[in-house]
Design a protein around this motif. Structure first.
Motif, PDB file in Angstrom:
ATOM      1  N   MET A  96      30.940  56.215  65.546  1.00 31.09           N
ATOM      2  CA  MET A  96      31.423  56.722  66.571  1.00 31.09           C
ATOM      3  C   MET A  96      32.252  55.946  67.636  1.00 31.09           C
ATOM      4  SD  MET A  96      31.948  59.301  69.303  1.00 31.09           S
ATOM      5  CE  MET A  96      31.119  58.905  69.915  1.00 31.09           C
ATOM      6  N   VAL A  97      30.806  55.469  68.221  1.00 31.98           N
ATOM      7  CA  VAL A  97      31.453  53.947  69.138  1.00 31.98           C
ATOM      8  C   VAL A  97      32.265  53.062  68.923  1.00 31.98           C
ATOM      9  CG1 VAL A  97      29.655  53.223  70.306  1.00 31.98           C
ATOM     10  CG2 VAL A  97      29.249  55.017  70.520  1.00 31.98           C
ATOM     11  N   LYS A  98      31.793  52.718  67.581  1.00 25.22           N
ATOM     12  CA  LYS A  98      32.549  50.841  66.961  1.00 25.22           C
ATOM     13  C   LYS A  98      34.312  51.836  66.912  1.00 25.22           C
ATOM     14  CE  LYS A  98      28.970  47.632  64.846  1.00 25.22           C
ATOM     15  NZ  LYS A  98      28.803  47.878  63.651  1.00 25.22           N
ATOM     16  N   GLN A  99      34.086  52.608  66.887  1.00 26.72           N
ATOM     17  CA  GLN A  99      35.497  52.529  66.427  1.00 26.72           C
ATOM     18  C   GLN A  99      35.614  53.486  67.633  1.00 26.72           C
ATOM     19  OE1 GLN A  99      36.203  56.891  64.426  1.00 26.72           O
ATOM     20  NE2 GLN A  99      37.880  56.108  63.695  1.00 26.72           N
ATOM     21  N   GLN A 100      35.429  54.061  68.316  1.00 29.67           N
ATOM     22  CA  GLN A 100      35.861  53.874  70.120  1.00 29.67           C
ATOM     23  C   GLN A 100      36.822  53.113  70.052  1.00 29.67           C
ATOM     24  OE1 GLN A 100      37.474  56.682  71.359  1.00 29.67           O
ATOM     25  NE2 GLN A 100      36.964  57.736  69.995  1.00 29.67           N
ATOM     26  N   GLU A 101      35.270  51.497  69.906  1.00 30.49           N
ATOM     27  CA  GLU A 101      35.823  50.376  71.192  1.00 30.49           C
ATOM     28  C   GLU A 101      36.917  49.441  69.750  1.00 30.49           C
ATOM     29  OE1 GLU A 101      31.978  48.617  70.301  1.00 30.49           O
ATOM     30  OE2 GLU A 101      31.049  49.713  72.081  1.00 30.49           O
ATOM     31  N   ALA A 102      36.912  49.886  68.746  1.00 26.81           N
ATOM     32  CA  ALA A 102      38.248  49.043  67.718  1.00 26.81           C
ATOM     33  C   ALA A 102      39.536  49.758  68.193  1.00 26.81           C
ATOM     34  CB  ALA A 102      37.809  49.448  66.786  1.00 26.81           C
ATOM     35  N   GLN A 118      44.373  48.475  72.101  1.00 26.68           N
ATOM     36  CA  GLN A 118      44.825  49.841  73.625  1.00 26.68           C
ATOM     37  C   GLN A 118      44.956  48.320  74.359  1.00 26.68           C
ATOM     38  OE1 GLN A 118      46.891  51.757  73.322  1.00 26.68           O
ATOM     39  NE2 GLN A 118      46.477  52.947  71.516  1.00 26.68           N
ATOM     40  N   GLY A 119      43.808  47.493  74.498  1.00 25.91           N
ATOM     41  CA  GLY A 119      44.328  46.616  75.839  1.00 25.91           C
ATOM     42  C   GLY A 119      45.077  45.372  75.140  1.00 25.91           C
ATOM     43  N   SER A 120      44.708  45.112  73.662  1.00 32.04           N
ATOM     44  CA  SER A 120      45.826  43.942  73.062  1.00 32.04           C
ATOM     45  C   SER A 120      47.663  44.376  73.223  1.00 32.04           C
ATOM     46  CB  SER A 120      44.898  43.529  71.862  1.00 32.04           C
ATOM     47  OG  SER A 120      44.200  43.392  71.894  1.00 32.04           O
ATOM     48  N   LYS A 121      47.695  45.363  72.678  1.00 33.67           N
ATOM     49  CA  LYS A 121      49.099  45.699  72.796  1.00 33.67           C
ATOM     50  C   LYS A 121      49.550  45.943  74.636  1.00 33.67           C
ATOM     51  CE  LYS A 121      49.835  49.579  69.333  1.00 33.67           C
ATOM     52  NZ  LYS A 121      49.519  50.626  68.199  1.00 33.67           N
ATOM     53  N   ASN A 122      48.492  46.914  75.043  1.00 32.05           N
ATOM     54  CA  ASN A 122      49.251  46.599  76.636  1.00 32.05           C
ATOM     55  C   ASN A 122      49.211  45.118  77.188  1.00 32.05           C
ATOM     56  OD1 ASN A 122      49.124  49.690  76.534  1.00 32.05           O
ATOM     57  ND2 ASN A 122      46.779  49.730  77.853  1.00 32.05           N
ATOM     58  N   ALA A 123      48.570  43.811  76.902  1.00 31.61           N
ATOM     59  CA  ALA A 123      48.412  43.020  77.660  1.00 31.61           C
ATOM     60  C   ALA A 123      49.849  42.781  76.996  1.00 31.61           C
ATOM     61  CB  ALA A 123      47.152  41.856  77.125  1.00 31.61           C
ATOM     62  N   ASN A 124      50.405  42.731  75.489  1.00 34.47           N
ATOM     63  CA  ASN A 124      51.016  42.702  75.033  1.00 34.47           C
ATOM     64  C   ASN A 124      52.544  42.641  75.580  1.00 34.47           C
ATOM     65  OD1 ASN A 124      49.666  40.524  73.717  1.00 34.47           O
ATOM     66  ND2 ASN A 124      49.801  41.401  71.731  1.00 34.47           N
ATOM     67  N   ASN A 125      52.849  44.064  75.755  1.00 39.02           N
ATOM     68  CA  ASN A 125      53.408  45.073  76.306  1.00 39.02           C
ATOM     69  C   ASN A 125      53.586  44.089  78.153  1.00 39.02           C
ATOM     70  OD1 ASN A 125      53.933  46.072  74.618  1.00 39.02           O
ATOM     71  ND2 ASN A 125      52.726  48.065  74.833  1.00 39.02           N
ATOM     72  N   ALA A 126      52.736  43.784  78.596  1.00 38.67           N
ATOM     73  CA  ALA A 126      52.759  43.401  80.104  1.00 38.67           C
ATOM     74  C   ALA A 126      53.249  42.020  80.506  1.00 38.67           C
ATOM     75  CB  ALA A 126      51.336  43.233  80.956  1.00 38.67           C
ATOM     76  N   ASN A 127      53.119  41.369  79.288  1.00 34.77           N
ATOM     77  CA  ASN A 127      53.270  40.045  78.910  1.00 34.77           C
ATOM     78  C   ASN A 127      54.738  39.952  78.826  1.00 34.77           C
ATOM     79  OD1 ASN A 127      50.850  38.697  79.783  1.00 34.77           O
ATOM     80  ND2 ASN A 127      50.203  38.392  77.316  1.00 34.77           N
ATOM     81  N   ALA A 128      55.045  40.369  77.745  1.00 35.65           N
ATOM     82  CA  ALA A 128      56.518  40.801  77.353  1.00 35.65           C
ATOM     83  C   ALA A 128      57.746  41.334  78.728  1.00 35.65           C
ATOM     84  CB  ALA A 128      56.833  41.592  76.426  1.00 35.65           C
ATOM     85  N   ASN A 129      56.868  42.453  79.406  1.00 38.72           N
ATOM     86  CA  ASN A 129      57.743  43.188  80.540  1.00 38.72           C
ATOM     87  C   ASN A 129      57.783  41.957  81.505  1.00 38.72           C
ATOM     88  OD1 ASN A 129      58.188  45.115  79.341  1.00 38.72           O
ATOM     89  ND2 ASN A 129      56.365  46.901  80.322  1.00 38.72           N
ATOM     90  N   SER A 130      56.589  41.795  81.518  1.00 29.56           N
ATOM     91  CA  SER A 130      56.325  40.032  82.986  1.00 29.56           C
ATOM     92  C   SER A 130      57.731  39.334  82.771  1.00 29.56           C
ATOM     93  CB  SER A 130      55.046  39.764  83.561  1.00 29.56           C
ATOM     94  OG  SER A 130      54.927  39.144  82.230  1.00 29.56           O
ATOM     95  N   SER A 131      58.017  38.300  81.847  1.00 30.84           N
ATOM     96  CA  SER A 131      58.248  37.504  81.291  1.00 30.84           C
ATOM     97  C   SER A 131      60.000  38.414  81.656  1.00 30.84           C
ATOM     98  CB  SER A 131      58.185  37.041  80.140  1.00 30.84           C
ATOM     99  OG  SER A 131      58.244  37.776  79.112  1.00 30.84           O
ATOM    100  N   ALA A 132      60.706  39.050  81.665  1.00 34.77           N
ATOM    101  CA  ALA A 132      61.882  39.830  80.909  1.00 34.77           C
ATOM    102  C   ALA A 132      62.272  40.075  83.002  1.00 34.77           C
ATOM    103  CB  ALA A 132      61.941  40.911  79.762  1.00 34.77           C
TER     104      ALA A 132
END
Length: 183
Positions: free
Chosen positions: A149-155, A160-174
Motif C-alpha cells: 500500500m505504501v509503494k502504491q501511495q508513493e507511485a 500526481q507530482g509529475s502531472k502537477n509539475a507539467n500543468n504548472a509548466n504549461a500554465n506558466s508558459s501560457a
C-alpha cells in the motif's frame, strides 16, 4: 472448572486489599469466563488502575507490566497495552509471552513492522509456541500488505507530482508574455 468459586475467592481477596491488582485481574478473567461482561470490564478497569499504582512503586516488576498490558488489552486500549508490554519486554527481553503479547498489541495499533519483529522474537524464544507462529504468519501478511500500500501511495503521489509539475509548466508558459520587440 470452578470459575464461580475462583471469583468468590478473588472477591474476598479484594475485600481484604482493594488495591491488590492480581486479584482484580483474576476476578475480571473469572467474570469473563462466567459471561459477566459488564462486571469483567469493571474489574479490568480496576486492575489497570491498581497496576498503575503498583508499578509506580515497583518499576522493575516485569510481571506487573505484563498483567497491566493484559488488562488494557481486554479494555481495548491498544496504545496503553503496547506501553505496558514494551516495558515488560524491556525488563525481560527473553520472555516469549511478553514478546507475543507485544506483537499482538503492535498489530492492533497498525505498527506492522514492530508486530512482526516482536512475534519473530517470540517464536525464536519458544519455537513450540504455535499461537506465536500463527500470529507471525498473519503479521507477515499484514506487513506485506502495508508495504504494498505504501509503494502504491508513493507511485500515485509521484504521478500526481509529475502531472502537477507539467500543468504548472504549461500554465506558466501560457501566461508569460513574449519579450518586447525592438523598434
Amino acid at each position: 472448572d470452578e470459575d464461580q468459586a475462583a471469583a468468590d475467592i478473588y472477591q474476598k481477596a479484594i475485600s481484604l486489599d482493594g488495591d491488590f491488582p492480581d486479584a482484580h485481574l483474576r476476578l475480571a478473567m473469572s467474570y469473563q469466563v462466567l459471561g459477566k461482561k459488564d462486571e469483567a470490564e469493571e474489574e479490568y478497569k480496576k486492575a489497570a488502575e491498581a497496576y498503575q499504582k503498583y508499578v509506580r512503586r515497583n518499576q522493575k516488576d516485569a510481571k506487573a507490566h505484563f498483567n497491566m498490558g493484559l488488562a488494557y488489552n481486554r479494555l481495548n486500549k491498544p496504545e496503553e497495552s503496547v506501553k505496558a508490554f514494551r516495558q515488560a519486554v524491556k525488563l525481560e527481553p527473553e520472555n516469549s509471552d511478553s514478546q507475543y503479547e507485544l506483537g499482538i498489541a503492535y498489530g492492533k495499533t497498525r505498527l506492522y513492522q514492530e508486530s512482526y519483529n516482536a512475534l519473530q522474537k517470540a517464536t525464536e524464544l519458544d519455537p513450540d509456541n504455535y499461537r506465536a507462529q500463527e500470529a507471525l504468519e498473519q503479521a507477515k501478511i499484514n506487513l506485506q500488505r502495508w508495504q504494498a500500500m505504501v509503494k502504491q501511495q508513493e507511485a500515485i503521489a509521484k504521478r500526481q507530482g509529475s502531472k502537477n509539475a507539467n500543468n504548472a509548466n504549461a500554465n506558466s508558459s501560457a501566461n508569460v508574455s513574449p519579450p518586447p520587440q525592438a523598434p
